[in-house]
Scaffold this motif. Structure first.
Motif, mmCIF file in Angstrom:
data_model
loop_
_atom_site.group_PDB
_atom_site.id
_atom_site.type_symbol
_atom_site.label_atom_id
_atom_site.label_comp_id
_atom_site.label_asym_id
_atom_site.label_seq_id
_atom_site.Cartn_x
_atom_site.Cartn_y
_atom_site.Cartn_z
ATOM 1 N N LYS A 370 -1.534 7.547 3.441
ATOM 2 C CA LYS A 370 -0.948 6.269 3.019
ATOM 3 C C LYS A 370 0.083 6.502 1.920
ATOM 4 O O LYS A 370 0.026 7.493 1.181
ATOM 5 C CB LYS A 370 -2.041 5.351 2.500
ATOM 6 C CG LYS A 370 -2.953 4.892 3.617
ATOM 7 C CD LYS A 370 -3.745 3.686 3.163
ATOM 8 C CE LYS A 370 -4.497 3.090 4.330
ATOM 9 N NZ LYS A 370 -5.917 3.038 4.061
ATOM 10 N N MET A 372 1.903 4.266 -1.160
ATOM 11 C CA MET A 372 2.040 3.031 -1.908
ATOM 12 C C MET A 372 3.462 2.989 -2.456
ATOM 13 O O MET A 372 3.829 3.752 -3.333
ATOM 14 C CB MET A 372 1.001 3.056 -3.038
ATOM 15 C CG MET A 372 0.819 1.757 -3.746
ATOM 16 S SD MET A 372 -0.717 1.733 -4.675
ATOM 17 C CE MET A 372 -0.473 3.063 -5.841
ATOM 18 N N GLN A 399 1.793 5.878 6.198
ATOM 19 C CA GLN A 399 1.625 4.433 6.372
ATOM 20 C C GLN A 399 1.964 3.731 5.065
ATOM 21 O O GLN A 399 1.346 3.969 4.037
ATOM 22 C CB GLN A 399 0.183 4.114 6.778
ATOM 23 C CG GLN A 399 -0.133 4.618 8.171
ATOM 24 C CD GLN A 399 -1.611 4.840 8.385
ATOM 25 O OE1 GLN A 399 -2.402 4.786 7.440
ATOM 26 N NE2 GLN A 399 -1.984 5.088 9.626
ATOM 27 N N GLU A 401 2.261 1.000 2.224
ATOM 28 C CA GLU A 401 1.541 -0.129 1.679
ATOM 29 C C GLU A 401 2.469 -0.812 0.706
ATOM 30 O O GLU A 401 3.024 -0.185 -0.183
ATOM 31 C CB GLU A 401 0.311 0.326 0.901
ATOM 32 C CG GLU A 401 -0.777 0.935 1.739
ATOM 33 C CD GLU A 401 -1.902 1.417 0.837
ATOM 34 O OE1 GLU A 401 -2.852 0.658 0.626
ATOM 35 O OE2 GLU A 401 -1.789 2.532 0.318
ATOM 36 N N SER A 402 2.594 -2.122 0.877
ATOM 37 C CA SER A 402 3.475 -2.862 -0.014
ATOM 38 C C SER A 402 2.600 -3.514 -1.079
ATOM 39 O O SER A 402 1.718 -4.290 -0.767
ATOM 40 C CB SER A 402 4.213 -3.872 0.849
ATOM 41 O OG SER A 402 4.749 -4.877 0.110
ATOM 42 N N VAL A 403 2.808 -3.137 -2.310
ATOM 43 C CA VAL A 403 1.947 -3.655 -3.380
ATOM 44 C C VAL A 403 2.798 -4.266 -4.486
ATOM 45 O O VAL A 403 4.002 -4.064 -4.542
ATOM 46 C CB VAL A 403 1.071 -2.542 -3.995
ATOM 47 C CG1 VAL A 403 0.111 -1.993 -2.978
ATOM 48 C CG2 VAL A 403 1.932 -1.450 -4.578
ATOM 49 N N THR A 420 2.357 8.148 -3.763
ATOM 50 C CA THR A 420 3.148 7.028 -4.272
ATOM 51 C C THR A 420 4.401 7.603 -4.918
ATOM 52 O O THR A 420 4.598 8.821 -4.916
ATOM 53 C CB THR A 420 2.367 6.160 -5.263
ATOM 54 O OG1 THR A 420 3.164 5.036 -5.630
ATOM 55 C CG2 THR A 420 1.984 6.923 -6.519
ATOM 56 N N THR B 134 -1.444 -9.237 -0.400
ATOM 57 C CA THR B 134 -0.536 -8.136 -0.055
ATOM 58 C C THR B 134 -0.023 -8.230 1.393
ATOM 59 O O THR B 134 -0.795 -8.467 2.303
ATOM 60 C CB THR B 134 -1.157 -6.734 -0.256
ATOM 61 O OG1 THR B 134 -2.162 -6.536 0.699
ATOM 62 C CG2 THR B 134 -1.690 -6.563 -1.640
ATOM 63 N N SER B 136 0.834 -7.886 4.969
ATOM 64 C CA SER B 136 0.453 -7.110 6.146
ATOM 65 C C SER B 136 0.453 -8.100 7.287
ATOM 66 O O SER B 136 0.505 -9.308 7.065
ATOM 67 C CB SER B 136 -0.937 -6.506 5.975
ATOM 68 O OG SER B 136 -1.898 -7.536 6.029
ATOM 69 N N ASP B 220 5.321 -7.159 6.853
ATOM 70 C CA ASP B 220 4.492 -5.965 6.950
ATOM 71 C C ASP B 220 5.407 -4.743 6.887
ATOM 72 O O ASP B 220 6.321 -4.613 7.704
ATOM 73 C CB ASP B 220 3.713 -5.992 8.269
ATOM 74 C CG ASP B 220 2.720 -4.845 8.366
ATOM 75 O OD1 ASP B 220 3.105 -3.711 8.020
ATOM 76 O OD2 ASP B 220 1.585 -5.076 8.783
ATOM 77 N N ASN B 222 5.154 -1.830 7.768
ATOM 78 C CA ASN B 222 5.133 -0.902 8.895
ATOM 79 C C ASN B 222 5.590 -1.540 10.197
ATOM 80 O O ASN B 222 5.525 -0.929 11.248
ATOM 81 C CB ASN B 222 3.734 -0.315 9.064
ATOM 82 C CG ASN B 222 3.364 0.553 7.879
ATOM 83 O OD1 ASN B 222 4.044 1.519 7.576
ATOM 84 N ND2 ASN B 222 2.323 0.172 7.171
#
Lengths: 528, 281, 328
Positions: A370, A372, A399, A401-403, A420, B134, B136, B220, B222
């Protein structure tokens, strides 16, 4: 190497006043009195006192109101500011600063060695976590006489002289702070310093107005009558304001990287990316070494080879900043250009991953991790997408991750990530800004520590050697060795030596004259 | 069925809409064949205008093919539209059925609840939900469903109110059928036509909503979607107009066709109302 | 309506509005706590220096060490006194941020509303008059087009056309930066900046109102009193003005009043595209920075506006139309 050890250690005796004004004269440009400089500040700073807030907007505006004892050139050699000369005892323990004469605070009170000792020993020790770390090494600080301050260290600390820029340890008036809660004192909201410009007015959400300080200690200076920092929250509006000449200077993140090429093309504008050497911001991909297979050095090296750092510098950042070559920013002292991290090479990367036993499955995926994304805006989103495609070429699935900023900070500090993005200032010296990311004693659940969890006793030892030695030669040996080990072990994936564009009207002179660039006090800036 | 088609095809707009919608569906299905590989691949030089460098619709700031993005984005847009509509229908139909069939306090409570959701600005709530949970695909579907069920509940309640006093319902009640089986077996099938019409419009607005969220950077990360394409083109619109124009056309055509089909369905299912078909509040 | 009943009605509506607002506030609070990351770590992250002591200081400062129900109580008390929390990122009270931005949003949504209502009703009336003709079809297609186009995309296309290509109108902001203007010039400058965003925001609602007024007018035209008037030989123009339009307008305006609140939601997108310095733009900035306090504030503020609009519409409706039954 860029660093001159003579400059750091023995500047006292020889130090000629580096009058850049004379340089300008030599070029035939006569400094001109008068005029107002319109600039932009973004985001709007919370306060203007450089001691209580370390964020870039505060430092940029506050840097005109306050001054430090020293300034630094692009090679990080100290230059006089409030200290006209200084001496370091041969054992590296005693630092004596001789102050400029006739320096006054904006309230008319003279600045003396008392203020210097108070600022270093009390004020910054209390309000600034960063200064606290170094100034805790001072055993004793005394005002020998009104124009001489002396600090005695408990053990030699060679990078000590790098700690006197206005952005770290501005000199504040003792009479306005002593005996009060420093953060709440009235002088925080109405800042009083020794700088060439005094604070006059701040209409929140609109502008900050600084005016020429008539009693400034350099006779005839500053040249400008006033500086106005306008608050313009929208990047396209900032660009327009610059293009239309409504402001003559933008800095930091004011202009988006994708707009910079067009600014360069304008004949009346100057685009400079120097002036960040003192900070040396380096950006990297953080690997969590607790997550398999990122604990495998072959995997980390392969991932390093999978990323084209030139593309990042050229295409994502539009040439602002340079591809990183290793753990040290090239402007950081003791940088060793011969230690370079593995070059971009997709085929080699695949071979390494094969060797590590990570064969691609039916979909061509060797493993998935993943990522970030750093939530600092569009360009970092693009970076995440770019890294994902780069890794996919070698069969690694990233993959995204949108944070949000809070989650990013919390999870990075708590080691809850696979990979990250992070960037840290190196503050000119490996002991001040590099060590913290690699030594095992700093594996902590705190941001900006060694959150990757990299641990190598040899690296620890070399950083300690470099820190404790007063001899730059010994330090160079240690830090060269450490860079060689780090580029082999690739504990992080170094991506970019960051920079930020300073863009200004060509009529404006002397804007970038030091390693801290736009943060300078501007006492020699003028409109030709 | 024959009647249905005759009534449907009488509305020329609806037929055009259906054709366009089918084309979009085919594009979505064939995306992996037309553009094999990932739409995120940097296939050409950055900022290639349409037609250059072998890119039909040009490339974006990283050299990604805009046409590939649109083809793959069709999958995401339609998927989000369909799934969130199903979810909204599930909430709306259940609540509407409860309110309409039970009446009384239950009706009152459900209607107050529905009113509350209709009062608060739906788009702001959707943004808030996606930001907090978040971004997704799941949180986006959830947020869209949460803000789009109230009209369903209202329509279903109205239908149920009028249907529950009908003879066939009362007959079932006399026969001792359970309430659930009456609701599902007897009333719901008779209330289906307005729900079907509403659904096609809901898919359309879900696609719009998803694109708006993605445009604001809440997509999202991805998933390639149309809104994302427009959002990433916004800041460079002076340099690369094609990045924003084409995905917008795709959204427009899809939403338009869904609306046209919705009107056709309405005509076909409620031939009486066809003439005075009006606004959709 | 009898005027004597009005105070009771008013009170009932106010209580209802207050309950809705209270529910929103409680919702808000729990959403804040569902949000990941606590404010202290965010600020620590941003200031670039985080040691444990600094974090502790921040937590205590924001009351994050209190139990949840205490925090809820503090939050409710705060909202009652219009204290919507503090934006730690911007170092300003959320309420004052919103207050600063509200006029810009009201100007934009107001302009868009007037534009949408007048053009929409005119289009709808025209279509209803020429029902079944080419004119009707064109208007219907046009309305459908506006309806199906993403708001933000329309905005971008308008920028592309009028600002980038033709260079007629400014593409962003509410006023020219750093130019000294006075009197009428200021108004003209703002009006120039307002044109594109108001158009963008209004287009979608033009479609909505056009379709609505067409349908309503056709419905009214079918009613007995119109038929009677026609039978009496009243001229068509007069029937349209005096009978149809007048009776169709009321439901349209009511609906528009309710929709006016939703316009504010749409203004987030439009303000983002045009960098219009209103609360929508504020919401977008807060979103980028994940400044939840500000987001919640925007949510609260827009909700209150919607409730207020509904209240005003209800009241106007009750006062204007004697047939409306008043029950709270």
């Amino acid at each position: 190497m860029a660093f001159s050890r003579r400059g750091l250690l023995a500047a006292a005796a020889a130090a000629p006043l580096l009058m850049r004004v004379e340089d300008a004269l030599a070029q035939g440009i006569q400094p001109k009195r008068g005029g107002t400089l319109n600039s932009i500040v973004n985001p709007e700073p919370p306060v203007l006192h450089v001691g209580v807030n370390n964020q870039a907007p505060t430092l940029i505006v506050g840097g005109k109101i306050f001054q430090g004892l020293l300034r630094y050139d692009a090679k990080l050699n100290p230059m006089p500011e409030l200290a006209k000369r200084w001496e370091v005892s041969p054992d590296g323990l005693e630092y004596t600063f001789h102050l400029q004469e006739n320096v006054k605070f904006h309230d008319g009170q003279p600045m003396t060695a008392d203020d210097v000792v108070f600022s270093i020993m009390k004020f910054h020790m209390e309000v600034s976590p960063r200064a606290r770390g170094v100034f805790a090494r001072i055993k004793e600080g005394v005002a020998v006489n009104p124009t001489t301050a002396k600090f005695t260290l408990s053990a030699p600390f060679e990078p000590f002289l790098l700690m006197f820029d206005v952005t770290v340890s501005a000199i504040v008036p003792k009479h306005l702070f002593d005996g009060q809660d420093y953060r709440q004192a009235p002088a925080v909201s109405k800042p009083i310093g020794t700088g060439p410009f005094r604070f006059v007015e701040w209409q929140r959400g609109n502008f900050i107005r600084l005016e020429r300080f008539a009693d400034y200690w350099k006779p005839g200076q500053p040249y400008l009558d006033a500086i106005i920092y306008r608050v313009v929250p929208d990047s396209q509006s900032r660009r327009l304001a610059l293009e239309s000449g409504q402001v003559q200077l933008t800095q930091s993140n004011d202009i988006e990287p994708f707009d910079v090429p067009q600014m360069r093309a304008r004949p009346n504008l100057e685009v400079r990316t120097e002036g960040w050497e003192y900070f040396g911001p380096l950006m990297w991909m953080e690997f969590n070494h607790r997550v398999k297979p990122l604990d495998d050095v072959r995997v980390r090296r392969a991932l390093t080879m999978a990323v084209n750092r030139d593309f990042i510098a050229q295409r994502l950042w539009f040439g602002i900043g340079k591809p990183a070559t290793g753990p040290f920013h090239s402007a950081t002292r003791f940088y060793d250009g011969t230690a370079k991290s593995a070059a971009f090479n997709v085929e080699e990367a695949k071979k390494l991953l094969d060797a590590a036993g990570l064969k691609p499955n039916g979909q061509g995926v060797r493993f998935a991790i993943k990522h970030m994304s750093l939530p600092y805006g569009e360009v970092f989103t693009r970076l995440g997408e770019f890294l994902r495609q780069s890794f996919r070429q070698v069969g690694v699935e990233l993959q995204l991750e949108s944070v949000d900023v809070g989650t990013w900070a919390q999870r990075t500090a708590a080691w809850e990530f696979d990979t990250t993005i992070n960037y840290l200032y190196q503050y000119g010296d490996p002991t001040l800004g590099v060590e913290r990311s690699y030594v095992s004693t700093n594996i902590k659940k705190i941001l900006f520590s060694n959150v990757a969890g990299y641990s190598n006793p040899k690296v620890d030892e070399l950083f300690t050697q470099g820190r404790d030695s007063a001899d730059p030669k010994v330090r160079q040996t240690a830090f060269s060795a450490v860079q060689k080990i780090l580029v082999e072990e690739a504990p992080l994936l170094w991506l970019l030596e960051m920079s930020f564009p300073s863009i200004y009207d060509k009529k404006l002179q002397n804007v970038i004259t030091s390693g801290s660039g736009i943060h300078a006090c501007f006492d020699d800036v003028f409109l030709a | 069925m024959k009647d249905f088609w005759r009534n449907f095809s009488r509305n020329r707009g609806a037929v055009v809409g259906l054709v366009v919608l089918l084309a979009v569906l085919i594009l979505a299905v064939l995306a992996p064949v037309l553009y094999p590989g990932s739409p995120w691949d940097m296939a050409g030089m950055p900022f290639a205008p349409p037609g250059e460098d072998g890119m039909l619709l040009g490339t974006d700031s990283l050299g990604r093919d805009v046409a590939a993005g649109i083809a793959h984005g069709a999958r995401v847009s339609l998927l989000v539209g369909a799934v969130s509509t199903v979810a909204a229908l599930a909430i709306g139909v259940s609540l509407g059925a409860i309110a309409g069939y039970l009446g009384g306090i239950a009706d009152d409570l459900v209607m107050r609840f529905t009113e509350f959701f209709q009062t608060i600005p739906s788009f702001v709530l959707a943004i808030l939900l996606v930001a907090i949970f978040t971004p997704s695909i799941a949180s986006i579907v959830f947020a869209i469903a949460v803000v789009s069920w109230p009209p369903v509940a209202r329509v279903v309640r109205a239908e149920f109110l009028s249907l529950r006093s009908r003879e066939f319902v009362q007959a079932s009640e006399v026969l001792g059928k359970s309430r659930l089986s009456i609701v599902i077996g007897d009333i719901l099938p008779n209330a289906l036509s307005p729900i079907v019409v509403l659904s096609s419009l809901m898919v359309a607005s879900a696609i719009l909503l998803e694109s708006a969220l993605s445009f604001l950077g809440l997509g999202d990360p991805n998933m390639m979607s149309w809104g994302f394409l427009i959002g990433s083109g916004r800041s460079v619109i002076r340099m690369a107009w094609w990045m924003s124009v084409f995905p917008g056309v795709a959204i427009f055509l899809t939403v338009l066709s869904l609306n046209l089909v919705g009107e056709g369905l309405s005509d076909a299912l409620n031939p009486r109302l066809a003439r005075n078909r009006g606004g959709k509040p | 309506m009898e005027l004597s009943k009005l105070p009771g009605y008013l009170l009932g509506r106010l209580v209802k509005a207050a309950i809705v607002i209270l529910a929103i506030v409680v919702c808000n609070f729990f959403l804040i706590h569902a949000a990941p990351g606590d404010p202290a770590s965010i600020i620590a992250g941003q200031s670039g220096a985080a040691d444990a002591r600094f974090l502790e200081q921040l937590r205590a400062q924001f009351g994050l060490d209190q139990p949840l129900y205490v925090q809820l109580w503090i939050y409710l008390k705060g909202v009652l006194t219009l204290d919507l929390g503090f934006s730690h990122r911007q170092q300003v009270a959320v309420a004052s941020l919103l207050w600063d931005r509200l006029p810009a949003t009201l100007l934009l949504t107001g302009a868009a509303f007037v534009f949408a209502l007048s053009v929409g009703v005119a289009m709808g009336a025209l279509a209803a008059l020429r029902v079944g003709t080419w004119g009707d079809s064109i208007i219907t297609v046009l309305a459908l087009t506006f309806y199906a186009t993403p708001l933000f995309w329309v905005g971008l296309m308008l920028v592309l056309l009028f600002s980038v290509t033709l260079e007629w109108l400014p593409s962003f902001g509410m006023a020219s930066v750093g130019v000294d203007l006075h009197g009428i010039d200021v108004v003209l400058d703002v009006a120039k900046h307002l044109l594109l965003p108001a158009l963008t925001l209004g287009l979608f609602y033009v479609a909505v109102y056009a379709r609505l007024s067409r349908a309503t007018m056709l419905e009214v035209a079918d009613q007995d009193f119109v038929k009677t008037a026609r039978a009496k030989g009243v001229p068509e123009g007069r029937i349209l003005r005096r009978h149809i339009l007048r009776n169709a307008l009321l439901p349209i305006i009511t609906f528009a009043g309710i929709q006016a609140g939703q316009l504010i939601g749409g203004s987030i997108l439009v303000e983002t595209v045009f960098a219009w310095p209103g609360i929508g733009r504020l919401a977008f900035e807060a979103l980028l920075a994940r400044d939840y306090q500000v987001l919640m504030g925007v949510f609260f503020c827009t909700s209150v506006m919607v409730v207020l609009f509904n209240l005003i519409t209800d009241l106007l409706y009750a006062v204007v139309d004697p047939r409306v039954e008043v029950s709270a």
